[in-house]
Design a protein around this motif. Structure first.
Motif, PDB file in Angstrom:
ATOM      1  N   THR A 117       0.811  -1.219   0.000  1.00 50.80           N
ATOM      2  CA  THR A 117       0.000   0.000   0.000  1.00 50.80           C
ATOM      3  C   THR A 117       0.844   1.269   0.000  1.00 50.80           C
ATOM      4  O   THR A 117       0.557   2.202  -0.766  1.00 50.80           O
ATOM      5  CB  THR A 117      -0.952  -0.004   1.211  1.00 50.80           C
ATOM      6  OG1 THR A 117      -1.677  -1.225   1.246  1.00 50.80           O
ATOM      7  CG2 THR A 117      -1.913   1.170   1.145  1.00 50.80           C
ATOM      8  N   THR A 138       0.615   4.515  -2.592  1.00 54.02           N
ATOM      9  CA  THR A 138       0.349   5.871  -2.125  1.00 54.02           C
ATOM     10  C   THR A 138       1.429   6.831  -2.590  1.00 54.02           C
ATOM     11  O   THR A 138       1.132   7.936  -3.083  1.00 54.02           O
ATOM     12  CB  THR A 138       0.256   5.892  -0.588  1.00 54.02           C
ATOM     13  OG1 THR A 138      -0.766   4.980  -0.166  1.00 54.02           O
ATOM     14  CG2 THR A 138      -0.070   7.285  -0.084  1.00 54.02           C
ATOM     15  N   GLY A 179      -0.408   3.684   7.325  1.00 52.63           N
ATOM     16  CA  GLY A 179      -0.346   3.750   5.871  1.00 52.63           C
ATOM     17  C   GLY A 179      -0.519   2.412   5.196  1.00 52.63           C
ATOM     18  O   GLY A 179      -0.066   2.225   4.065  1.00 52.63           O
TER      19      GLY A 179
END
Length: 780
Positions: free
Chosen positions: A541, A545, A730
């Protein structure tokens, strides 16, 4: 002594058990809140505290030694806005044998005006031939005395690890004495210089950018080869500690609600069982306001004592927990601030005052005649239907009477059910969180292989960081063939690591390339699928991002200067390198990195194969290739997970104790209220054992209902908090991390509500069994 003080003291003396329940419930609630608040505050600003203590660098600047010299760099310390500086320090980048690249800085000592390093083990290097490595709680362990070899450098130098150190600014991977840098370069002189700056104003990205421009203006054009702001370092440093925020909020809310329920139930019960006393007080001249204040004081006095003891208990419990999590924070000496103590004390006492006022207000509104006319036994009609139904149940008569008890005081029973439900919810959430964190560690390690083959030489230098040994195609093929030839081999895959540049992503991105099917290697997919062919990749992830990409997009990697296009086919759960890694097939990199070959191999065995015997045979076959096989699985834990598990266990025990006290207070009130009924039962032949059964049976129904309500509540909290914790770090969590409850486990958790209720009723049940019949009959 005033009349009001005498009334308060008399009421507390008459109701010692209720007074003790309020004090203990408040103590435990305050302890939990102080403990949670301390870690919550610490999780918000640990980096800032360590940064201020170690005088961290607000700008770490790297300069090209070919374009500037030490005199010009020393002059940059007088640039506009600079308040303090350290350097210039000579620097270079080296790659030890069988380890990843290390940025090395030459420093004579760990102190200085900026970036004061904390030596965490061993000592600082005193001479050439010694090196100190940066400590990393999430990295591989470092063994003092190990030797790092650099065979590709002139003279093949070897350095001995004499210590580890922590830089809050993360200014280097290792440090040596300045004279050593020349021996670690091919040219015999430093490749670059490092300067560390602090500024008058550097709180925002705009201010740091302005400061950087001021420093750049003082050196020759092109001399500044790189710079890193302290703001970007803080962003990564605080990401893991942000995990605590949703978790602590959940426990804080549960504790606050439960303490309010316990205090409210006790005060309301005291008013309900003391109606004749209230009437007497009003008859002798007490005003309604004095009665209200008296009952509020009877709750606030033990609550204040419990608050004081709770603050002390929270301080004592927080100290070891904060010490345990100091490695997570990259700081030491974290303590409970006075603001946390004052805020918790004021908040809890405010809740107690508000809850007690609501119960005491009823006492103030009662008419004197009505209060005097009310007896201790509830109205005859209340609970009569439930008693008749209980009498028909195929259970002993005392048990049936106990099962009917909650219907005589439905409001009190509802408060008891709520306390048990919240206690069960806390246990359910804690059990689920521990299981989820275990799944996170399993996913983090990617260690499903039963046997691993690497390039470690037992007599040689020990690898200290990420990276791979230099392997030829022939050697990789020979290792692969030796594994395939062994009886019991089911599957195998090889892995190689390199680095790449990605547009929009700062720094190098590690790329792990696999030869063979690695889908069984312990990787959890968040979305999409695992790689199946060349040109495909899966990423975590944080990479999505940072790069602004999504599953299905195509991204270009720059590997050794050559562009490599990859299509992202899946999002994998991975925390290594802050989630900034790319996983792909080795064939994807063949054009850009033709000399890249697997340095490690993972092996899955046929079911029933003797692992020890397999490893022995395989090592014999690999002896000539200077590699070894092992059946030891690497388990890289996390200090944050240990801290969370420890804290969850402590807070859960506290909340369960509060729930038990809620049951205890309710049962004591009910038993004292119906003491005459109890005397009648004893006079008619009820034995002490039957009395215990009656009292315990009176909490079974609230326990069952509370358990059945608490489990769904705990599941809802888990489903809310765990994704929020992942978002704070995050990361998106895969379904395997969230779906951790099993049906037998949920049944046991639901029964746990009954267990809490029974434990809370044991003490008053023993008291009821011991009370004499004559005493019970004449009690008013």
């Amino acid at each position: 002594m005033s009349v009001l003080v005498r009334v308060v003291r008399s009421g507390m003396t008459r109701r010692r058990t209720q007074t003790l329940v309020i004090a203990l419930a408040t103590l435990l609630a305050v302890t939990a809140s102080v403990l949670a608040g301390a870690l919550l505050v610490a999780s918000r600003a640990p980096f800032d505290k360590a940064f201020a203590r170690q005088r961290g660098a607000q700008l770490t600047a790297q300069f090209d030694a070919r374009r500037t010299g030490t005199a010009q760099l020393a002059a940059s310390a007088h640039a506009s806005g600079v308040t303090e500086s350290s350097g210039p320090f000579p620097t270079t980048t080296v790659t030890p044998e069988q380890a990843g690249a290390l940025s090395v800085v030459g420093r004579a000592d760990p102190g200085g005006a900026v970036d004061r390093l904390a030596v965490t083990s061993g000592r600082w290097p005193r001479r050439t031939g010694e090196i100190v490595l940066a400590s990393d709680p999430d990295g591989p362990p470092v063994r003092l005395g190990q030797r790092l070899a650099f065979p590709d450098l002139p003279g093949g130098p070897t350095l001995t690890v004499v210590g580890t150190a922590r830089s809050v600014s993360r200014t280097a991977d290792a440090w040596v004495v300045p004279a050593q840098i020349a021996g670690l370069t091919r040219s015999g002189r430093a490749d670059g210089y490092q300067m560390l700056y602090r500024f008058a104003h550097a709180a925002t990205k705009t201010e740091v950018a302005r400061d950087r421009a001021a420093v750049t203006a003082t050196v020759p054009r092109g001399a500044l080869s790189g710079a890193r702001s302290w703001l970007s370092v803080r962003e990564f440093a605080t990401r893991e500690t942000a995990l605590y925020v949703p978790f602590l909020v959940a426990f804080g809310v549960l504790g606050l609600v439960m303490s309010a329920l316990v205090v409210g139930n006790v005060v309301a019960g005291a008013v309900g069982t003391g109606l004749r006393r209230i009437g007497t007080l009003k008859a002798v001249g007490c005003t309604p306001g004095q009665v209200v204040r008296a009952y509020m004081a009877q709750a606030l006095t033990p609550a204040a004592i419990g608050t004081g003891l709770g603050v002390l208990g929270g301080q004592l419990l927080a100290a070891p927990l904060l010490a345990e999590t100091s490695a997570v924070y990259g700081s030491v000496g974290l303590g409970v601030s006075a603001g946390v103590d004052l805020g918790v004390a004021a908040g809890v006492l405010g809740v107690v005052a508000g809850t007690a006022c609501a119960g005491a207000w009823r006492a103030g509104r009662l008419r004197t005649v009505d209060a005097l006319n009310v007896g201790r036994t509830p109205a005859p009609g209340r609970g009569r239907t439930a008693a008749r139904l209980a009498a028909r149940l195929p259970v002993p008569r005392p048990v049936g009477l106990g099962l009917a008890r909650p219907f005589h005081r439905p409001a009190r029973a509802a408060a008891m059910v709520a306390a048990i439900a919240f206690g069960t919810a806390a246990v359910t959430f804690a059990v689920g969180m521990a299981a989820s964190l275990g799944e996170v560690i399993a996913a983090k390690n990617h260690n499903a292989a039963q046997v691993t083959v690497g390039g470690d030489r037992p007599a040689g230098p020990v690898p200290v960081g990420p990276g791979v040994p230099r392997v030829t195609a022939a050697r990789a093929a020979a290792v692969r063939a030796a594994i395939a030839a062994q009886p019991g081999t089911r599957d195998q895959y090889g892995s190689a690591t390199t680095e790449a540049k990605v547009s929009g992503v700062t720094g190098d991105v590690p790329v792990i390339a696999y030869e063979g099917d690695a889908s069984w290697g312990g990787f959890m997919m968040v979305s999409g699928r695992w790689i199946r062919a060349a040109g495909e990749a899966v990423v975590p992830t944080p990479f999505l991002t940072a790069s602004g990409a999504a599953v299905g997009d195509t991204v270009t990697l720059a590997v050794d200067g050559s562009p490599v296009r990859i299509r992202i086919v899946g999002e994998v759960f991975d925390t290594g390198q802050q989630g900034m890694r790319v996983f792909t097939d080795l064939a994807t990199l063949r054009t850009a990195a033709p000399d890249l070959h697997p340095s490690g191999h993972a092996v899955r065995l046929v079911p029933g194969t003797d692992t020890k015997a397999y490893v022995t045979r395989l090592n014999a076959a690999l002896k000539s290739l200077d590699v070894t096989a092992s059946d030891t699985r690497s388990v890289n834990g996390s200090d944050a997970v240990v801290a969370l598990d420890t804290l969850a266990a402590a807070l859960t025990l506290i909340l369960v104790a509060v729930a038990g006290l809620g049951v205890l207070g309710g049962v004591v009130l009910d038993t004292r209220e119906r003491i005459r009924d109890l005397g009648v039962h004893k006079a008619l032949g009820m034995t002490p054992r039957q009395t215990v059964a009656l009292v315990i049976a009176s909490v079974v129904l609230p326990g069952v209902v509370g358990g059945l309500l608490g489990v769904p509540l705990g599941l809802a909290v888990h489903r809310t908090v765990m994704p929020a914790m992942g978002d704070s770090a995050g990361l998106r969590l895969p379904d395997a991390v969230l779906d951790v409850y099993r049906t037998p486990e949920l049944v046991l958790l639901a029964l746990g509500g009954t267990g809490i209720a029974v434990l809370g009723a044991l003490l008053p049940a023993g008291w009821a069994a011991r009370v004499r019949t004559a005493t019970a009959l004449r009690t008013e």
